[in-house]
Design an enzyme around this catalytic site. Structure first.
Site, mmCIF file in Angstrom:
data_model
loop_
_atom_site.group_PDB
_atom_site.id
_atom_site.type_symbol
_atom_site.label_atom_id
_atom_site.label_comp_id
_atom_site.label_asym_id
_atom_site.label_seq_id
_atom_site.Cartn_x
_atom_site.Cartn_y
_atom_site.Cartn_z
ATOM 1 N NE ARG A 71 -3.565 0.482 2.639
ATOM 2 C CZ ARG A 71 -3.945 0.672 3.652
ATOM 3 N NH1 ARG A 71 -4.028 -0.326 4.742
ATOM 4 N NH2 ARG A 71 -4.529 1.980 3.732
ATOM 5 C CG HIS A 119 -7.772 6.295 11.036
ATOM 6 N ND1 HIS A 119 -8.748 5.936 10.305
ATOM 7 C CD2 HIS A 119 -8.377 6.402 12.320
ATOM 8 C CE1 HIS A 119 -9.879 5.900 10.734
ATOM 9 N NE2 HIS A 119 -9.814 6.253 12.161
ATOM 10 C CB CYS A 127 10.010 1.127 17.913
ATOM 11 S SG CYS A 127 10.549 -0.034 18.800
ATOM 12 C CB CYS A 144 13.389 -0.699 16.669
ATOM 13 S SG CYS A 144 13.847 0.608 17.559
ATOM 14 C CB CYS A 147 14.742 -1.277 21.230
ATOM 15 S SG CYS A 147 12.980 -1.635 20.455
#
Ligand code: OAD
Length: 248
Positions: A71, A119, A127, A144, A147
């Site tokens: 998308r 939205h 993350c 991420c 982390c």
């Protein structure tokens, strides 16, 4: 044609604060599929429970990531249409706040100065463990960089809260509006669907632009059957002309 009614054009020409509530139909003429249109809508072909919930992402992060990547590709290639551009131009005549359920970024691309995204936005990634927005690296989903938790698209999924700042901004923009336009939304997903009703309760003029009837239709002051790219430029042209004549 109802869109060019002088009475409506006059009401629009008087408006100093306009709040436009937009949904997937706004971007349909840019080639971005809607959700609930029979045949062409995304939810006619895909199950939202398998693609647009936190549980779906936990179960199959790679499938969800790939669907959003597809998308994202689609919206990256899309261009704002005449409806997006008309709303952006309108901001030269009045304060126009766009409150959108769309995640495609096309209002910003058209130049609308004030856009609240209820939205989220497909073009950003965050993350999934809460480190915030992150650049996308390799992987489906990529980890991420801070982390190592999987990244996810920065969109709101079913069962999740809307971003507080955007929702509060939307409520304030509806409260302050002289006119609320509801454009290209089926008005079925809360809390966005309740915003025009709030406007009606405040005595604000509510104008719907949609080729189909929606649950809002009986409540709207004007419900214009047509498309966003077809009707918005006509409506604004008529309104601007009246204003020019009045100010002369
Ligand atoms: P929908 O797909 O539910 O509704 C699209 C609306 O646009 C319908 O009422 C159509 O009649 C109308 N429409 C189609 N083509 C149009 C055009 N060219 N001009 C104007 N209107 C047109 O989309 P939304 O109401 O935006 O949420 O859906 C709301 C939310 O449901 C989405 O943000 C998404 C979805 O599930 C999440 O993914 C959380």
């Amino acid at each position: 044609m109802q869109a060019l009614s002088p009475a409506l054009a006059a009401q629009i020409a008087e408006a100093r604060r306009v709040t436009a509530l937009t949904g997937a139909g706004m971007s349909a003429e840019s080639g971005v599929p809607t959700f609930r249109d029979a045949q062409t809508g995304l939810w006619a072909r895909y199950d939202p429970a398998e693609l647009a919930t936190p549980e779906a992402f936990e179960r199959d992060p790679s499938r969800v990531w790939q669907w959003y990547a597809w998308r994202r590709e689609l919206v990256t290639r899309a261009e704002p249409n005449a409806g997006h551009r008309a709303l952006a131009r309108w901001a030269r005549h009045a304060r126009v706040t766009v409150v959108t359920q769309n995640v495609d970024g096309l209002h910003q691309q058209a130049g609308s100065p004030e856009v609240l995204e209820l939205h989220g936005n497909l073009r950003r990634s965050i993350c999934s463990a809460g480190c915030g927005e992150q650049p996308v690296g390799e992987g489906e989903p990529p980890p991420c960089p801070r982390c190592g938790a999987p990244l996810r698209p920065d969109v709101v999924w079913f069962g999740e809260m809307l971003p507080e700042a955007a929702l509060n901004g939307a409520l304030a923009a509806v409260e302050a509006a002289d006119i609320v336009l509801s454009i290209g939304t089926a008005n079925q997903v809360q809390p966005a669907a309740s915003l025009p009703h709030l406007a009606r309760r405040n005595g604000c003029l509510v104008v719907e632009v949609n080729p189909e009837e929606t649950p809002l239709t009986p409540e709207a002051d004007w419900s214009l059957r047509g498309t966003a790219a077809g009707l918005l430029p006509l409506l604004l042209e008529a309104a601007t002309e009246q204003r020019v004549q009045r100010d002369e």
